[in-house]
Design a protein around this motif. Structure first.
Motif, PDB file in Angstrom:
ATOM      1  N   LYS A 118       0.811  -1.223   0.000  1.00 32.96           N
ATOM      2  CA  LYS A 118       0.000   0.000   0.000  1.00 32.96           C
ATOM      3  C   LYS A 118       0.842   1.269   0.000  1.00 32.96           C
ATOM      4  O   LYS A 118       0.457   2.277  -0.588  1.00 32.96           O
ATOM      5  CB  LYS A 118      -0.943  -0.010   1.208  1.00 32.96           C
ATOM      6  N   ASP A 119       1.971   1.256   0.714  1.00 34.07           N
ATOM      7  CA  ASP A 119       2.770   2.484   0.826  1.00 34.07           C
ATOM      8  C   ASP A 119       3.963   2.475  -0.129  1.00 34.07           C
ATOM      9  O   ASP A 119       5.006   3.053   0.162  1.00 34.07           O
ATOM     10  CB  ASP A 119       3.236   2.695   2.258  1.00 34.07           C
ATOM     11  N   TYR A 120       3.805   1.806  -1.284  1.00 34.79           N
ATOM     12  CA  TYR A 120       4.917   1.685  -2.245  1.00 34.79           C
ATOM     13  C   TYR A 120       5.445   3.063  -2.651  1.00 34.79           C
ATOM     14  O   TYR A 120       6.659   3.290  -2.660  1.00 34.79           O
ATOM     15  CB  TYR A 120       4.465   0.916  -3.486  1.00 34.79           C
TER      16      TYR A 120
ATOM     17  N   SER B 276       5.384   5.889  -1.105  1.00 37.53           N
ATOM     18  CA  SER B 276       6.108   6.523   0.004  1.00 37.53           C
ATOM     19  C   SER B 276       7.494   5.914   0.155  1.00 37.53           C
ATOM     20  O   SER B 276       8.480   6.618   0.417  1.00 37.53           O
ATOM     21  CB  SER B 276       5.324   6.354   1.314  1.00 37.53           C
ATOM     22  N   ARG B 277       7.592   4.591  -0.016  1.00 37.17           N
ATOM     23  CA  ARG B 277       8.886   3.913   0.089  1.00 37.17           C
ATOM     24  C   ARG B 277       9.834   4.393  -1.018  1.00 37.17           C
ATOM     25  O   ARG B 277      11.021   4.591  -0.790  1.00 37.17           O
ATOM     26  CB  ARG B 277       8.697   2.395  -0.004  1.00 37.17           C
TER      27      ARG B 277
END
Length: 306
Positions: free
Chosen positions: A47-49, A51-52
């Motif tokens: 889900k936070d790809y 952001s990573r």
């Protein structure tokens, strides 16, 4: 970011794999530093790809002291060697170039790559003419033009390490594209060294010793053209190599051909085209035939064959 190629990128930059979260991410730390950490997702489904990815770019910018656009450019071209060709003169200092010289720049850059690629298949003195070997045509078709840059005038050429036809599971140790990049940098460097020797000795035959290094009439013609119609610009070649193939044997980062050397490259080109004279040279032998076939101002001048 989630690929095996990016893993190779991190290793090439001095990062070490500390631990793995199976199916989700790899955790990396910069060698000899306790400050920097990267959490590399191994799938784009988390889900936070996004952001990573932003965190990774930010960390790389800080650890390498580079701008974001430069880091993104390196990652975008991770599977390619990027050849930067810079022409230097006051008239291009604003990042602009006269139209006619711009056309010449692009056409001579292609000639430069033809010389490097074909000299791997078959080194020769003269100009390369006729149909290219299939491996050379495939390589030329794979090349892409990157964004030009200000810095005098910089042309970026993107050379993918592996073509679409390559078996990605069974890479040869030195792909043809990497061999061309290496040959290009090495041949220009060898020509540069030969010019310096020629300036000291005046012995034109010095240029004959570097034919097997990929130096030929086509290479010389390309460099002369890159210096512009007035032959007044210096030329700088550099390569940002992909971590996805063996390292270049050529260890120098850049090669510079100063504008003052262009006149010597013209002499070298005539040598490679067998259009030159050797000073203070005595030829001894029997005259086997005399053709009276050259007319100059109404008088016949004999041509001797020895």
């Amino acid at each position: 970011i989630a690929t095996e190629d990016f893993r190779k990128y991190l290793v090439s930059k001095g990062w070490t794999l500390s631990s793995e979260i199976p199916g989700l991410a790899n955790i990396w730390h910069l060698k000899d530093s306790e400050t920097y950490e990267i959490l590399q997702p191994v799938t784009t489904d988390i889900k936070d790809y996004d952001s990573r990815v932003n965190d990774i770019i930010s960390t790389l910018c800080e650890s390498e002291n580079k701008k974001e656009r430069d880091i993104i450019k390196e990652i975008d071209n991770i599977s390619s060697d990027v050849i930067s060709l810079r022409v230097i003169h006051d008239d291009v200092s604003r990042g602009e170039i006269p139209f006619s010289d711009g056309v010449l720049l692009f056409s001579k850059t292609r000639e430069l790559m033809v010389s490097a690629a074909r000299s791997i298949v078959k080194p020769q003195k003269g100009k390369y003419t006729g149909k290219n070997p299939d491996v050379v045509d495939r390589f030329l078709s794979s090349l892409k033009l990157g964004q030009t840059e200000v810095g005098s005038y910089v042309l970026n050429l993107i050379a993918p390490i592996y073509s679409d036809e390559d078996n990605q599971q069974d890479h040869c140790k030195v792909p043809f594209s990497r061999s061309v990049t290496e040959r290009l940098m090495n041949s220009v460097s060898k020509l540069n060294e030969a010019i310096e020797k020629y300036q000291l000795s005046g012995d034109i035959k010095i240029f004959g010793s570097i034919v097997n290094e990929g130096v030929n009439a086509t290479l010389c013609s390309a460099l002369i053209g890159l210096s512009g119609e007035n032959k007044a610009r210096s030329i700088e070649l550099g390569v940002q190599q992909s971590p996805c193939a063996s390292e270049l044997m050529f260890r120098g980062e850049k090669v510079m051909i100063s504008a003052e050397k262009i006149k010597y490259i013209e002499e070298a080109e005539r040598f490679y085209a067998d259009d030159y004279s050797i000073k203070d040279y005595n030829l001894v032998g029997a005259v086997t035939r005399l053709n009276r076939d050259i007319i100059v101002t109404g008088k016949q001048i004999g041509r001797a064959h020895v």
